[in-house]
Design a protein around this motif. Structure first.
Motif, PDB file in Angstrom:
ATOM      1  N   GLY A  34       7.343   9.975  15.790  1.00 32.77           N
ATOM      2  CA  GLY A  34       7.726   8.649  16.267  1.00 32.77           C
ATOM      3  C   GLY A  34       7.869   7.589  14.944  1.00 32.77           C
ATOM      4  O   GLY A  34       8.853   8.246  14.413  1.00 32.77           O
ATOM      5  N   PHE A  35       8.318   6.120  15.893  1.00 37.60           N
ATOM      6  CA  PHE A  35       9.298   5.534  14.687  1.00 37.60           C
ATOM      7  C   PHE A  35       8.361   4.927  13.400  1.00 37.60           C
ATOM      8  O   PHE A  35       8.636   4.765  12.261  1.00 37.60           O
ATOM      9  CB  PHE A  35       9.303   4.155  15.289  1.00 37.60           C
ATOM     10  CG  PHE A  35      10.036   3.027  14.795  1.00 37.60           C
ATOM     11  CD1 PHE A  35      11.523   3.116  14.339  1.00 37.60           C
ATOM     12  CD2 PHE A  35       8.920   1.606  14.642  1.00 37.60           C
ATOM     13  CE1 PHE A  35      11.722   2.030  13.980  1.00 37.60           C
ATOM     14  CE2 PHE A  35       9.445   1.021  13.803  1.00 37.60           C
ATOM     15  CZ  PHE A  35      10.782   0.850  13.343  1.00 37.60           C
ATOM     16  N   ARG A  36       6.730   4.845  13.525  1.00 39.98           N
ATOM     17  CA  ARG A  36       5.896   4.807  12.329  1.00 39.98           C
ATOM     18  C   ARG A  36       6.346   5.685  11.085  1.00 39.98           C
ATOM     19  O   ARG A  36       6.684   5.219  10.212  1.00 39.98           O
ATOM     20  CB  ARG A  36       4.519   4.746  13.028  1.00 39.98           C
ATOM     21  CG  ARG A  36       3.395   4.125  11.872  1.00 39.98           C
ATOM     22  CD  ARG A  36       1.786   4.720  12.971  1.00 39.98           C
ATOM     23  NE  ARG A  36       1.900   3.477  13.972  1.00 39.98           N
ATOM     24  CZ  ARG A  36       1.302   2.364  13.237  1.00 39.98           C
ATOM     25  NH1 ARG A  36       1.250   1.575  11.908  1.00 39.98           N
ATOM     26  NH2 ARG A  36       1.403   1.464  14.744  1.00 39.98           N
ATOM     27  N   ALA A  38       8.569   8.025  10.682  1.00 35.32           N
ATOM     28  CA  ALA A  38       9.887   8.059  10.904  1.00 35.32           C
ATOM     29  C   ALA A  38      10.264   6.481   9.783  1.00 35.32           C
ATOM     30  O   ALA A  38      10.104   6.839   8.032  1.00 35.32           O
ATOM     31  CB  ALA A  38      11.490   7.086  11.734  1.00 35.32           C
ATOM     32  N   MET A  39       9.640   5.534   9.605  1.00 37.04           N
ATOM     33  CA  MET A  39       9.804   4.547   8.703  1.00 37.04           C
ATOM     34  C   MET A  39       8.678   4.841   7.009  1.00 37.04           C
ATOM     35  O   MET A  39       9.144   4.287   6.714  1.00 37.04           O
ATOM     36  CB  MET A  39       8.926   3.039   9.472  1.00 37.04           C
ATOM     37  CG  MET A  39       9.809   2.998  10.544  1.00 37.04           C
ATOM     38  SD  MET A  39      11.533   2.376  10.009  1.00 37.04           S
ATOM     39  CE  MET A  39      11.927   1.610   8.944  1.00 37.04           C
ATOM     40  N   ALA A  40       7.534   5.328   7.381  1.00 37.06           N
ATOM     41  CA  ALA A  40       6.820   6.041   6.193  1.00 37.06           C
ATOM     42  C   ALA A  40       7.743   6.742   4.978  1.00 37.06           C
ATOM     43  O   ALA A  40       7.455   7.035   4.650  1.00 37.06           O
ATOM     44  CB  ALA A  40       5.314   6.603   6.304  1.00 37.06           C
ATOM     45  N   PHE A  41       8.182   7.104   5.726  1.00 40.93           N
ATOM     46  CA  PHE A  41       9.000   8.352   5.108  1.00 40.93           C
ATOM     47  C   PHE A  41      10.046   7.827   4.178  1.00 40.93           C
ATOM     48  O   PHE A  41      10.308   7.432   3.380  1.00 40.93           O
ATOM     49  CB  PHE A  41      10.372   9.742   6.543  1.00 40.93           C
ATOM     50  CG  PHE A  41      11.087  10.560   5.376  1.00 40.93           C
ATOM     51  CD1 PHE A  41      11.101  11.145   4.389  1.00 40.93           C
ATOM     52  CD2 PHE A  41      12.200   9.610   6.160  1.00 40.93           C
ATOM     53  CE1 PHE A  41      12.200  11.919   3.681  1.00 40.93           C
ATOM     54  CE2 PHE A  41      13.413  10.899   5.092  1.00 40.93           C
ATOM     55  CZ  PHE A  41      12.986  11.408   4.448  1.00 40.93           C
ATOM     56  N   VAL A  42      10.583   6.717   5.471  1.00 38.09           N
ATOM     57  CA  VAL A  42      11.614   5.458   4.946  1.00 38.09           C
ATOM     58  C   VAL A  42      11.437   4.935   3.272  1.00 38.09           C
ATOM     59  O   VAL A  42      12.407   5.041   2.110  1.00 38.09           O
ATOM     60  CB  VAL A  42      12.209   4.970   5.803  1.00 38.09           C
ATOM     61  CG1 VAL A  42      13.020   3.506   5.165  1.00 38.09           C
ATOM     62  CG2 VAL A  42      13.552   5.784   6.563  1.00 38.09           C
ATOM     63  N   TYR A  62      14.823   5.140  15.455  1.00 36.22           N
ATOM     64  CA  TYR A  62      13.863   5.332  16.717  1.00 36.22           C
ATOM     65  C   TYR A  62      12.953   6.468  15.496  1.00 36.22           C
ATOM     66  O   TYR A  62      12.336   6.146  14.299  1.00 36.22           O
ATOM     67  CB  TYR A  62      13.622   5.894  17.966  1.00 36.22           C
ATOM     68  CG  TYR A  62      12.563   5.857  19.176  1.00 36.22           C
ATOM     69  CD1 TYR A  62      11.432   5.503  18.663  1.00 36.22           C
ATOM     70  CD2 TYR A  62      11.645   6.887  18.725  1.00 36.22           C
ATOM     71  CE1 TYR A  62       9.607   4.852  18.704  1.00 36.22           C
ATOM     72  CE2 TYR A  62      10.506   8.025  18.966  1.00 36.22           C
ATOM     73  CZ  TYR A  62       9.544   6.827  19.120  1.00 36.22           C
ATOM     74  OH  TYR A  62       7.648   7.415  20.143  1.00 36.22           O
ATOM     75  N   ASN A  63      12.786   7.833  15.902  1.00 34.88           N
ATOM     76  CA  ASN A  63      11.977   8.878  15.026  1.00 34.88           C
ATOM     77  C   ASN A  63      12.939   9.592  14.386  1.00 34.88           C
ATOM     78  O   ASN A  63      12.576  10.328  13.121  1.00 34.88           O
ATOM     79  CB  ASN A  63      11.418   9.504  15.704  1.00 34.88           C
ATOM     80  CG  ASN A  63      12.589  11.163  16.752  1.00 34.88           C
ATOM     81  OD1 ASN A  63      13.673   9.839  17.217  1.00 34.88           O
ATOM     82  ND2 ASN A  63      11.116  11.546  17.215  1.00 34.88           N
ATOM     83  N   ARG A  64      14.685   9.585  14.495  1.00 32.65           N
ATOM     84  CA  ARG A  64      15.530  10.151  13.374  1.00 32.65           C
ATOM     85  C   ARG A  64      15.581   9.635  12.338  1.00 32.65           C
ATOM     86  O   ARG A  64      17.075   8.174  12.340  1.00 32.65           O
ATOM     87  CB  ARG A  64      16.183  10.441  14.265  1.00 32.65           C
ATOM     88  CG  ARG A  64      17.424  11.809  13.891  1.00 32.65           C
ATOM     89  CD  ARG A  64      18.539  12.162  15.073  1.00 32.65           C
ATOM     90  NE  ARG A  64      19.198  12.490  14.334  1.00 32.65           N
ATOM     91  CZ  ARG A  64      19.406  13.974  14.662  1.00 32.65           C
ATOM     92  NH1 ARG A  64      18.162  14.736  14.816  1.00 32.65           N
ATOM     93  NH2 ARG A  64      20.245  15.359  13.797  1.00 32.65           N
ATOM     94  N   VAL A  65      15.753   9.806  10.963  1.00 34.41           N
ATOM     95  CA  VAL A  65      16.673   9.335   9.522  1.00 34.41           C
ATOM     96  C   VAL A  65      17.518  10.356   9.114  1.00 34.41           C
ATOM     97  O   VAL A  65      17.487  11.382   8.883  1.00 34.41           O
ATOM     98  CB  VAL A  65      15.203   8.953   8.590  1.00 34.41           C
ATOM     99  CG1 VAL A  65      15.879   8.390   7.690  1.00 34.41           C
ATOM    100  CG2 VAL A  65      14.068   7.939   9.289  1.00 34.41           C
ATOM    101  N   THR A  66      18.637   9.893   8.831  1.00 33.04           N
ATOM    102  CA  THR A  66      20.016   9.955   8.213  1.00 33.04           C
ATOM    103  C   THR A  66      19.697   9.270   6.754  1.00 33.04           C
ATOM    104  O   THR A  66      20.230   8.492   6.593  1.00 33.04           O
ATOM    105  CB  THR A  66      21.353  10.273   9.273  1.00 33.04           C
ATOM    106  OG1 THR A  66      20.888  10.491  10.134  1.00 33.04           O
ATOM    107  CG2 THR A  66      22.248  11.014   8.298  1.00 33.04           C
ATOM    108  N   LEU A  67      20.181  10.504   5.914  1.00 34.63           N
ATOM    109  CA  LEU A  67      20.169  10.375   5.336  1.00 34.63           C
ATOM    110  C   LEU A  67      21.928  10.827   4.513  1.00 34.63           C
ATOM    111  O   LEU A  67      22.295  11.896   4.417  1.00 34.63           O
ATOM    112  CB  LEU A  67      19.342  10.880   3.125  1.00 34.63           C
ATOM    113  CG  LEU A  67      18.062  10.160   4.416  1.00 34.63           C
ATOM    114  CD1 LEU A  67      16.816  10.865   3.032  1.00 34.63           C
ATOM    115  CD2 LEU A  67      17.229   9.036   4.249  1.00 34.63           C
ATOM    116  N   THR A  68      21.822  10.430   3.555  1.00 31.52           N
ATOM    117  CA  THR A  68      23.504  10.325   3.027  1.00 31.52           C
ATOM    118  C   THR A  68      23.931   9.706   1.579  1.00 31.52           C
ATOM    119  O   THR A  68      23.688   8.709   1.625  1.00 31.52           O
ATOM    120  CB  THR A  68      24.949   9.732   3.739  1.00 31.52           C
ATOM    121  OG1 THR A  68      25.020   9.286   5.001  1.00 31.52           O
ATOM    122  CG2 THR A  68      26.321   9.582   3.173  1.00 31.52           C
ATOM    123  N   LEU A  69      24.087  11.027   0.605  1.00 32.70           N
ATOM    124  CA  LEU A  69      23.735  11.096  -0.435  1.00 32.70           C
ATOM    125  C   LEU A  69      25.147  11.374  -1.295  1.00 32.70           C
ATOM    126  O   LEU A  69      26.200  12.153  -0.793  1.00 32.70           O
ATOM    127  CB  LEU A  69      23.026  11.562  -1.383  1.00 32.70           C
ATOM    128  CG  LEU A  69      21.495  11.450  -0.976  1.00 32.70           C
ATOM    129  CD1 LEU A  69      20.701  12.483  -1.393  1.00 32.70           C
ATOM    130  CD2 LEU A  69      21.158   9.763  -1.612  1.00 32.70           C
TER     131      LEU A  69
END
Length: 94
Positions: A34-36, A38-42, A62-69
């Motif tokens: 969920g969102f919570r 995902a935000m903890a991961f961020v 929402y529950n998906r986080v995309t990292l670009t490096l």
């Protein structure tokens, strides 16, 4: 910090689940319950990025986080990107 050669990037990505090259960047989408979560991961990634003085582009849906490096100062992918990618993978499942 020198740019990594294409063959070195490809060889490293083989062992990095979900990370894909997109031009001069590497990218991975993480999915959480969920969102919570995902935000903890961020927030964990933000702490890692600050400690490394190397900051990813982060997209949250929402529950998906995309990292670009990418190491912008070098114009491509360096060891810094690979190290933060590995640390981010570990942060996804604390």
């Amino acid at each position: 910090m020198p740019l990594l050669r294409d063959d070195d990037i490809d060889a490293r990505l083989i062992n990095m689940s979900g990370w894909r090259r997109h031009g001069d960047e590497i990218r991975k989408a993480f999915e959480f319950a969920g969102f919570r979560e995902a935000m903890a991961f961020v927030n964990r990634v933000a702490a890692l990025a600050e400690a490394a003085d190397h900051h990813p582009d982060i997209a949250i849906a929402y529950n998906r986080v995309t990292l670009t490096l990418s190491t912008h100062s070098e114009g491509g992918i360096t060891d810094k990107d690979m190290a933060l990618a590995a640390a981010s993978d570990a942060a996804a499942h604390p």
